[in-house]
Write an enzyme that holds these catalytic residues in place. Sequence first.
Site, PDB file in Angstrom:
ATOM      1  N   HIS A   1     -21.025   9.856  -4.676  1.00 16.11           N
ATOM      2  CA  HIS A   1     -19.714   9.293  -4.981  1.00 16.11           C
ATOM      3  C   HIS A   1     -18.878  10.226  -5.847  1.00 16.11           C
ATOM      4  CE1 HIS A   1     -22.538   6.026  -4.120  1.00 16.11           C
ATOM      5  NE2 HIS A   1     -21.535   5.545  -3.433  1.00 16.11           N
TER       6      HIS A   1
ATOM      7  N   GLU B   1     -23.174  11.758  12.470  1.00 12.25           N
ATOM      8  CA  GLU B   1     -22.251  10.622  12.664  1.00 12.25           C
ATOM      9  C   GLU B   1     -20.782  11.025  12.842  1.00 12.25           C
ATOM     10  OE1 GLU B   1     -22.960   7.343   9.903  1.00 12.25           O
ATOM     11  OE2 GLU B   1     -25.092   7.774   9.830  1.00 12.25           O
TER      12      GLU B   1
ATOM     13  N   LYS C   1     -17.474  -7.097  -6.411  1.00 14.80           N
ATOM     14  CA  LYS C   1     -17.031  -8.041  -5.388  1.00 14.80           C
ATOM     15  C   LYS C   1     -16.590  -9.364  -6.003  1.00 14.80           C
ATOM     16  CE  LYS C   1     -18.567  -6.072  -1.465  1.00 14.80           C
ATOM     17  NZ  LYS C   1     -17.980  -6.134  -0.155  1.00 14.80           N
TER      18      LYS C   1
ATOM     19  N   LYS D   1       0.840  -1.206   0.000  1.00 18.80           N
ATOM     20  CA  LYS D   1       0.000   0.000   0.000  1.00 18.80           C
ATOM     21  C   LYS D   1       0.876   1.258   0.000  1.00 18.80           C
ATOM     22  CE  LYS D   1      -3.059   2.489   3.195  1.00 18.80           C
ATOM     23  NZ  LYS D   1      -4.284   2.628   2.389  1.00 18.80           N
TER      24      LYS D   1
ATOM     25  N   GLU E   1     -24.798  -8.529  -0.648  1.00 13.82           N
ATOM     26  CA  GLU E   1     -23.521  -9.214  -0.887  1.00 13.82           C
ATOM     27  C   GLU E   1     -23.377 -10.481  -0.048  1.00 13.82           C
ATOM     28  OE1 GLU E   1     -21.235  -5.739   0.241  1.00 13.82           O
ATOM     29  OE2 GLU E   1     -20.229  -6.931   1.764  1.00 13.82           O
TER      30      GLU E   1
ATOM     31  N   TRP F   1     -19.368  -7.777   7.459  1.00 12.76           N
ATOM     32  CA  TRP F   1     -18.101  -7.063   7.402  1.00 12.76           C
ATOM     33  C   TRP F   1     -17.182  -7.421   8.568  1.00 12.76           C
ATOM     34  CZ3 TRP F   1     -20.345  -1.677   5.489  1.00 12.76           C
ATOM     35  CH2 TRP F   1     -20.765  -1.842   4.164  1.00 12.76           C
TER      36      TRP F   1
HETATM   37  N1  GLN Z   1     -25.587   5.902   7.601  1.00 13.48           N
HETATM   38  C1  GLN Z   1     -24.400   5.626   6.858  1.00 13.48           C
HETATM   39  C2  GLN Z   1     -23.832   6.922   6.311  1.00 13.48           C
HETATM   40  O1  GLN Z   1     -24.589   7.808   6.056  1.00 13.48           O
HETATM   41  C3  GLN Z   1     -24.676   4.691   5.707  1.00 13.48           C
HETATM   42  C4  GLN Z   1     -23.407   4.308   4.999  1.00 13.48           C
HETATM   43  C5  GLN Z   1     -23.580   3.256   3.917  1.00 13.48           C
HETATM   44  O2  GLN Z   1     -24.614   3.104   3.335  1.00 13.48           O
HETATM   45  N2  GLN Z   1     -22.562   2.525   3.594  1.00 13.48           N
HETATM   46  O3  GLN Z   1     -22.632   7.057   6.132  1.00 13.48           O
END
Ligand code: GLN
Length: 767
Positions: A701, A491, A116, A19, A612, A568
Amino acid sequence: MTTVTNLGFPRIGAKRELKRALERHWSGEDDIATLQASAAALRARHWKLQIEAGVDVPPSNDFSLYDQVLDTAFLFDALPARYRALAEHEPLAAYFAMARGLQRDGIDLHALEMTKWFDTNYHYLVPELQAGQAFALRGDKPLAEFREAKALGIHTRPVLLGPVSFLLLSKTTDGSAALELLDALLPSYVDLLAQLAAAGADWVQLDEPLLVQDLDAGARSAFERAYGVLGGNAAARPKLLLATYFGALDDNLSLAAALPVDGLHVDLVRAPEQLDAVLQALPAGRVLSAGLVNGRNIWRTQLDNALILARYAQTDRGADLLWLAPSCSLLHTPVDLTLEKKLDDELRSWLAFSRQKLEELRVLADALDGKPSADAGLGANREALEARRRSPRVHDPAVAARLASLSAADARRHGSYPQRRLAQHAALQLPLLPTTTIGSFPQTLDVREARARHKSGKLSLGDYEAFLEQQTAHCVRVQEELGLDVLVHGEFERNDMVEYFGEQLEGFAFTGNGWVQSYGSRCVKPPVIFGDVSRPRPMTVRWSQYAQSLTRKPMKGMLTGPVTVLQWSFVRDDQERDATCRQIALALRDEVNDLEAAGIGVIQVDEPAIREGLPLRRAQWRSYLDWAVESFRISTSGVRDATQIHTHMCYSEFNDIIHSVAAMDADVISIETSRSRMELLDAFVRFNYPNEIGPGVYDIHSPRVPDKVEMVDLLRKALAVLKPEQLWVNPDCGLKTRGWPETRAALQALVAAAAELRAEHAEASVA
Ligand code: GLN
Ligand code: ZN
């Protein structure tokens, strides 16, 4: 003498050296020669390590600077036209452009799609093919790496992705069938195999993991054609080991056993029950490579059990035709447990990383060969497993009792969706087309630095929490100013959506160095679920409650769902996955109920990983989906009708699982759609999705900010197939990777788009 071989070794390096080397090269710090030298040093270290661990024949060409499927495309010159000119002069730059895209001096090349690798958390790059294209050998990576090992005095078995799996894992850009390219591709394989033989390779491993999946007649006959050609001229080629992994051959067993190869590798960890049938089907004289040690997890193998299978195979094949190997490549396991410092001794004694797994194979082989030296290894293994079985840290009677007392009613909301809708409408008073976000807001450098300083002890808990409150308050203020309807706290206190919960739950442990490659230079350190899961105290209530105290608008509580936490993590192997999942679900149920009791009326339980987790064989989908859906429902069904449950999933393939998505019975689901321009709504339309749904209208994204017109347009598309009362307006995932300016601008447009359509509908209903 029983031979120990390996199918593949993790290439990232115990300390993620690859990496670092890649990132130094990408940033321009290291030139190509320096990168190649770092890569060669890692390969040398890994070959030596494998030999020291007791492997007789380690693999070569299992190394990759980015991804083994991309390597295969490159090797056979399957380059899409857009990279070709660059590849003429700068092949490595073209290789990395295929992996990561390239924007430089007016060049703008987008990357290959990533997806994946089977049911792992490793992502491969999807080669782009088209009808009529040519293949040719480009470069000599497999030969060069074979010779490199040879120069170190190590005889290796080169690994290649087999031609049928390669084609089936690729996509075509013109809608043609990839398998039609088989005849064009095969001569390059034949050529390469001959060159490898000439260089001294006696065996080559051809990976065909597609053989453990459902195959149609076309794919089956492709296998016959391909191996008829590759296996044809036995004098001019190395011996071929056909490698299958990640499941049972099942209905493909007779096909695989009949192919003219010299050996077959089977996964006896995922599918020990296939051994009998495999031994019967495999023609005499053919090598059986028995995958006896799990390449997908971090637990010590039950060597006594593995030995029973191995002895049975030995009786049938004889010692010379039996090889011992991990179930699959060790790519999915961290490198070396002896470097792991964070775990306590007891827990560590239950684990095996790549190096230790190879040592386990050595013990097995020595035991088969009747060497007394194996006894110590078997004894130590027995003791460690026994200690694990008895450890009070693993078993919590309260969790077992609670699991046993679960009833169907625990997985059912009190009222039906129409009843809940009325109660929620009265409680929440939301407008038509309500706006919300998925949970996270920008995790700026400030936030990450504060967390790091707190972790290293430089920032006290009090100061850290004060900082987080400030961030949360700012986030709530921004959402109020923007005029969003259902707010989130942002968050900021979370590092990662699984780790944050795992750290607060019993039964989870975290490694300091258990890195596994996710894609390219990206690695993850999955939590280890070692024991019964329970929740000693509320995990998120404090933050949601604080955020709710700042606003009169509904504040949405935010949790990661049970299936995603499971998917995960490294999951314990001493009970079924569904039992572990239900335990997590019960812990989350307590959290959901506590949030409700604290006055949080909207709660989102994210399940981005539910799809997944699908088994590789369709016949097993039903049972997986049943317990996955049930787990989600256990976690969300303890609340009153008036409490609104949301879920979120971020992928755009719903067709296969739409019934299960509906069976989760969330009141509202938000999903990714903006990149597919609402195409995925097809699934929801044909099925007539009953509850509420927020198809993402902002692709988070990308740094690009969509404007109001664009979002209105997407919403109109959605309204063509969904009732306005069903529709929510939101981005397609969390905003943590975005910056504040673009987030504000995009959300402003999003609120305006909702307002415009809301006004139209108000007029329509008056008129
Ligand atoms: N609640 C998470 C966020 O908003 C959802 C993330 C995700 O879907 N991978 O980051
Ligand atoms: Zn998402």
